[in-house]
Write a protein that holds these residues in place. Structure first.
Motif, PDB file in Angstrom:
ATOM      1  N   PHE A 151       1.026   6.390  -7.122  1.00 52.36           N
ATOM      2  CA  PHE A 151       0.082   7.247  -7.314  1.00 52.36           C
ATOM      3  C   PHE A 151       0.434   8.677  -7.179  1.00 52.36           C
ATOM      4  O   PHE A 151      -0.058   9.504  -7.911  1.00 52.36           O
ATOM      5  N   GLY A 152       1.165   9.124  -6.074  1.00 52.35           N
ATOM      6  CA  GLY A 152       1.680  10.447  -5.767  1.00 52.35           C
ATOM      7  C   GLY A 152       2.383  10.930  -7.033  1.00 52.35           C
ATOM      8  O   GLY A 152       2.505  12.068  -7.481  1.00 52.35           O
ATOM      9  N   MET A 203       0.894  -1.400   0.015  1.00 53.59           N
ATOM     10  CA  MET A 203       0.031  -0.095  -0.127  1.00 53.59           C
ATOM     11  C   MET A 203       0.773   1.155   0.149  1.00 53.59           C
ATOM     12  O   MET A 203       0.815   2.255  -0.771  1.00 53.59           O
ATOM     13  N   ALA A 204       1.988   1.210   0.820  1.00 52.92           N
ATOM     14  CA  ALA A 204       2.824   2.378   0.800  1.00 52.92           C
ATOM     15  C   ALA A 204       3.476   2.666  -0.770  1.00 52.92           C
ATOM     16  O   ALA A 204       3.773   3.762  -1.219  1.00 52.92           O
ATOM     17  N   ARG A 263       0.775   4.199  -3.012  1.00 54.55           N
ATOM     18  CA  ARG A 263       0.547   5.712  -2.551  1.00 54.55           C
ATOM     19  C   ARG A 263       1.812   6.514  -3.196  1.00 54.55           C
ATOM     20  O   ARG A 263       1.387   7.404  -3.742  1.00 54.55           O
ATOM     21  N   GLN A 264       2.992   5.788  -3.168  1.00 51.03           N
ATOM     22  CA  GLN A 264       4.054   6.659  -3.561  1.00 51.03           C
ATOM     23  C   GLN A 264       4.092   6.483  -5.155  1.00 51.03           C
ATOM     24  O   GLN A 264       4.233   7.756  -5.775  1.00 51.03           O
TER      25      GLN A 264
END
Length: 87
Positions: free
Chosen positions: A46-47, A39-40, A43-44
């Motif tokens: 996606f950012g 998930m991390a 998120r990275q």
């Protein structure tokens, strides 16, 4: 079977069950850690993707503004600027 044998077998069965339960919980914990890492990373990624999209959108918007300014200039040259009243 006497009572002591039943108690020993029951205790061994309970210990076996508890050991298997401990292993299952440990495996779930490992899966949970892996899930959080995944998930991390998502998120990275996606950012980064969103930052790239914002940058691309900014360039596209700037390009569109430039083109609109050229069209406005052409229209003003074709139609002519409105005369300002001289008072």
């Amino acid at each position: 079977m006497d009572a002591i044998t039943i108690q020993i077998v029951s205790a061994v069965a309970i210990l076996g069950f508890m050991w298997k339960l401990h292993q299952e919980v440990s495996d779930l914990h490992k899966d949970n850690v892996a899930l959080h890492k995944g998930m991390a990373n998502l998120r990275q990624d996606f950012g980064k993707d969103m930052a790239d999209l914002r940058q691309e959108f900014g360039r596209d918007t700037a390009d569109l503004r430039e083109r609109m300014a050229r069209v406005e200039g052409l229209l003003e040259g074709f139609v002519g600027r409105p005369q300002e009243s001289q008072s």
